[in-house]
Design an enzyme around this catalytic site. Structure first.
Site, PDB file in Angstrom:
ATOM      1  N   ASN A 150       0.793  -1.233   0.000  1.00  8.62           N
ATOM      2  CA  ASN A 150       0.000   0.000   0.000  1.00  8.62           C
ATOM      3  C   ASN A 150       0.824   1.281   0.000  1.00  8.62           C
ATOM      4  OD1 ASN A 150      -2.687   1.366   0.423  1.00  8.62           O
ATOM      5  ND2 ASN A 150      -1.599   2.065   2.247  1.00  8.62           N
ATOM      6  N   HIS A 151       1.948   1.261   0.718  1.00 11.12           N
ATOM      7  CA  HIS A 151       2.681   2.515   0.910  1.00 11.12           C
ATOM      8  C   HIS A 151       4.180   2.255   1.004  1.00 11.12           C
ATOM      9  CE1 HIS A 151       1.270   0.812   4.774  1.00 11.12           C
ATOM     10  NE2 HIS A 151       2.519   1.009   5.153  1.00 11.12           N
ATOM     11  N   GLN A 216       4.466   7.942   5.296  1.00 11.68           N
ATOM     12  CA  GLN A 216       4.238   6.721   4.507  1.00 11.68           C
ATOM     13  C   GLN A 216       3.240   7.005   3.393  1.00 11.68           C
ATOM     14  OE1 GLN A 216       3.058   4.537   7.985  1.00 11.68           O
ATOM     15  NE2 GLN A 216       4.511   2.912   7.562  1.00 11.68           N
ATOM     16  N   ARG A 246       2.690 -12.206   3.916  1.00 12.15           N
ATOM     17  CA  ARG A 246       1.594 -11.574   4.650  1.00 12.15           C
ATOM     18  C   ARG A 246       1.384 -10.230   3.957  1.00 12.15           C
ATOM     19  NH1 ARG A 246       1.608  -6.918   8.048  1.00 12.15           N
ATOM     20  NH2 ARG A 246       0.080  -6.971   9.697  1.00 12.15           N
ATOM     21  N   ASP A 248       0.327  -6.787   3.817  1.00 12.95           N
ATOM     22  CA  ASP A 248       0.035  -5.746   4.799  1.00 12.95           C
ATOM     23  C   ASP A 248      -1.017  -4.773   4.259  1.00 12.95           C
ATOM     24  OD1 ASP A 248       1.059  -4.228   7.278  1.00 12.95           O
ATOM     25  OD2 ASP A 248       1.207  -2.709   5.713  1.00 12.95           O
ATOM     26  N   TYR A 252      -6.641  -1.083   1.427  1.00 14.64           N
ATOM     27  CA  TYR A 252      -6.544   0.349   1.101  1.00 14.64           C
ATOM     28  C   TYR A 252      -5.832   0.658  -0.215  1.00 14.64           C
ATOM     29  CZ  TYR A 252      -6.963  -0.312   6.133  1.00 14.64           C
ATOM     30  OH  TYR A 252      -7.343  -0.755   7.371  1.00 14.64           O
ATOM     31  N   GLU A 255      -8.419   4.077  -4.191  1.00 13.26           N
ATOM     32  CA  GLU A 255      -9.294   5.099  -3.625  1.00 13.26           C
ATOM     33  C   GLU A 255     -10.426   5.367  -4.615  1.00 13.26           C
ATOM     34  OE1 GLU A 255      -5.843   5.981  -4.198  1.00 13.26           O
ATOM     35  OE2 GLU A 255      -5.510   4.907  -2.314  1.00 13.26           O
ATOM     36  N   GLU A 290      -3.861  -9.263   5.565  1.00 13.71           N
ATOM     37  CA  GLU A 290      -4.077  -8.445   6.764  1.00 13.71           C
ATOM     38  C   GLU A 290      -5.169  -7.440   6.412  1.00 13.71           C
ATOM     39  OE1 GLU A 290      -2.661  -5.115   9.855  1.00 13.71           O
ATOM     40  OE2 GLU A 290      -2.172  -4.973   7.747  1.00 13.71           O
ATOM     41  N   ASP A 358       1.472  -5.235  16.886  1.00 11.04           N
ATOM     42  CA  ASP A 358       0.656  -4.018  16.911  1.00 11.04           C
ATOM     43  C   ASP A 358      -0.130  -3.946  18.210  1.00 11.04           C
ATOM     44  OD1 ASP A 358       1.365  -2.950  14.459  1.00 11.04           O
ATOM     45  OD2 ASP A 358      -0.057  -4.215  13.374  1.00 11.04           O
TER      46      ASP A 358
END
Ligand code: NOJ
Length: 599
Positions: A150-151, A216, A246, A248, A252, A255, A290, A358
């Site tokens: 994602n980032h 990020q 995994r 992450d 997201y 958009e 995730e 986390d």
């Protein structure tokens, strides 16, 4: 301060003035075809043959920098982890999940990546990583690495190029806007530090989109070059011989205005395309989602039979219910979430967990339940982070070994492949004085020496201090002591893992909830074609005797899974009365054999 020091990595300190030429994107060379040998990193035949391994496996999350330091610099490393593989094999672990170990400013524990195809030199080299894969495989342990799609870190060369040269090859790698007025329905996830998902970049004089820390920036998946670059990163790591990823923060990736910007169609299509790619080019590679989402959304990350996505999805909603059940002394919430959990598609598996690196996230429960969880488990504000609780399992459960064992028994018997967190097998403590989530990422405690056997460095030079609370410090809690004491938490966990491994129904069997006369007693059957296991759990702080209904099992026989000791048979009215100590549990084998033959 070392670069791993949380202070030096504070948000806002992440964009050094760029020097010299803009580095080019490192697109790795094309991977070899799957059948070509990979300098020793190829999984051994018995590993490769078991296509369903992830459904039977127990995973262990290990932070490389927190586990074992082989060179005395105060930071854990790959050789340190290799030196502990025998321990993990002795414990009975099937697979390791390694959070990011790539070059990173470490402003988000390594989830802020500066180079996707490198190894942070503090941990070792690519050769060391290959050695880890070979050594793990030779012990039957698989390796799963984190893949942060994602980032990137704002220090990543792509972002540095993007902010400087809007019309250059990376100009469109991130989501840039002149005004921060799009996607306003998307929630802010890191509420402790961020108040918007847009941040201003003074270099490009535009806003960029970020779902997590402002250092990020989110990659722009609308750009085909981004999609291809990330596919290449996945290929690169597949070629090192890893067994899975995994994925992450996958909800997201895309958009869309007017939506909450989570779980969108194009996101699913991209994940399905990744799965298609690994299935074709690196068959057997496992993808783990995730996706911190409610059950009906999580399940969409398995995809469909025609368009499969992930093999495993973490079951976020069930985790807080286990902790809630212990304080409410009621199985109600657990039953509710199990009933709301949709059936798994073929080959799919839940990933279950109690704790990880986390905070214990409370996003999947109501506001009211969240407040109760805070009151029970995080009375001190320092125990909270974002929408969650930053504590380790043992201190979270007030040091009650009985409660920890019951929670672990649920984890190991409810449907799914359990993910353990390093150190929880010895009941390690936490340090709520450390910032962000560092309090649950402290060095593994191997022995009672000043560096806890984690490192020979001066204890004041460790990347994070060893837990110093006298109830939990390395003199009170360490592997070496636990190994010598037959009744230790570690030896208990090892026996539980052995039991789980010898009964595949826990991994691949069906689950049927049973009626009980006492709401504090949760009973269910785990069943595959070769066996039936009855799991009974007393969530109460007092002993309970409960009547359990076992439809269609009149006259069946019950025996303890571990010892083989017989329990009373199921009565003609298809019920059995079971008495349990406070926080007690049983795993019973249910058979219709003539007991006289076996007694
Ligand atoms: C999920 C990771 O588990 C967490 O540690 C990280 O902060 C976020 N992704 C953002 O990268």
């Amino acid at each position: 301060m070392s670069a791993l020091d949380p202070e030096s990595a504070a948000p806002g300190n992440q964009d050094p003035t760029p020097t010299g030429a803009i580095p080019l994107v490192r697109i790795p060379p094309p991977p070899p075809p799957p059948e070509a040998p990979l300098t020793g990193a190829q999984p051994l035949p018995p590993l490769a043959l078991d296509q369903q391994w992830y459904r039977r496996a127990v995973f262990y999350e290990v932070l490389i920098h927190s586990f074992a330091d082989s060179d005395g610099d105060g930071v854990g490393d790959l050789h340190g982890l290799i030196s502990k593989l025998d321990y993990l094999s002795w414990l009975g672990i099937d697979a390791l999940w390694l959070p990011p170990f790539f070059p990173s400013p470490m402003a988000d524990g390594g989830y802020d990546i500066r180079d996707y195809t490198g190894i942070d030199p503090r941990y070792g080299t690519m050769e060391d990583f290959r050695e880890l894969v070979i050594e793990a495989h030779s012990r039957g342990i698989r390796i799963v690495v984190d893949m942060v799609l994602n980032h990137t870190s704002s220090q990543h060369p792509w972002f540095q190029a993007s902010r400087r040269d809007p019309s250059g090859p990376y100009g469109n790698f991130y989501v840039w806007r002149d005004r921060p007025n799009e996607y306003l329905d998307a929630r802010v996830i890191f509420v402790d530090t961020e108040d918007s998902n847009w941040a201003w970049d003074p270099v490009r004089q535009q806003f960029y989109w970020h779902r997590f820390f402002s250092h990020q920036p989110d990659l722009n998946f609308d750009n085909p070059a981004v999609r291809e670059a990330m596919r290449d990163v996945v290929r690169f790591w597949c070629a090192t011989g890893v067994d899975g990823f995994r994925l992450d923060a996958i909800p997201y990736l895309y958009e869309e205005d007017g939506t909450i910007c989570e779980n969108l169609g194009p996101t699913h299509r991209y994940i399905a395309s990744l799965r298609d790619m690994v299935d074709r080019e690196f068959p057997g590679t496992v993808m783990i989602a995730e996706a911190n989402q409610p059950p009906h959304e999580v399940v969409t990350y398995f995809g469909t039979d025609e368009n499969p996505e992930c093999h495993i999805c973490f079951h976020f909603p069930i985790m807080p219910r286990i902790f809630e059940a212990l304080r409410e002394e009621s199985s109600h919430g657990l039953r509710e979430v199990l009933a709301a959990t949709p059936p798994l598609p073929k080959g799919g598996q839940w990933g279950t967990f109690l704790r990880n690196h986390d905070e214990l996230t409370l996003e999947m429960i109501s506001e009211e339940d969240r407040e109760r969880m805070y009151a029970w488990y995080a009375p001190d504000a320092r125990m909270r982070a974002n929408v969650g609780i930053r504590r380790r399992l043992m201190p979270l459960l007030h040091g009650s070994r009985r409660e920890v064992e019951l929670a672990d028994a649920l984890l190991l018997s409810l449907p799914g492949s359990p993910f353990l967190y390093y150190g929880d097998e010895i009941g390690m403590g936490d340090d709520i004085r450390l910032p962000d989530r560092n309090g649950v990422r402290t060095p593994m405690q191997w022995d009672d020496s000043p560096g806890a056997g984690f490192s020979t460095a001066d204890p004041s030079n460790l990347y994070l201090p060893v837990v110093s609370n006298p109830y939990y410090d390395q003199r009170a809690v360490n592997v070496s002591e636990h190994r010598t004491r037959p009744t230790s938490m570690l030896n208990w966990m090892r026996a539980m893992l052995r039991s789980r491994r010898s009964h595949p129904a826990f991994g691949i069997g069906s689950m049927t909830l049973l009626s009980t006369s006492d709401d504090a007693v949760l009973a269910f059957l785990r069943r595959d074609e070769s066996e039936t296991i009855l799991c009974i759990n007393n969530l109460a702080t007092t002993p309970r005797s409960a009547r359990i209904q076992l439809p269609g099992m009149a006259g069946w026989h019950l025996s303890d899974l571990g010892s083989g000791n017989w329990f009373p048979d199921v009565r003609e009215d298809e019920s059995v009365d079971i008495t349990l100590a406070r926080h007690g549990f049983y795993w019973l084998s249910v058979t219709f054999l003539d007991p006289e033959e076996d007694r």
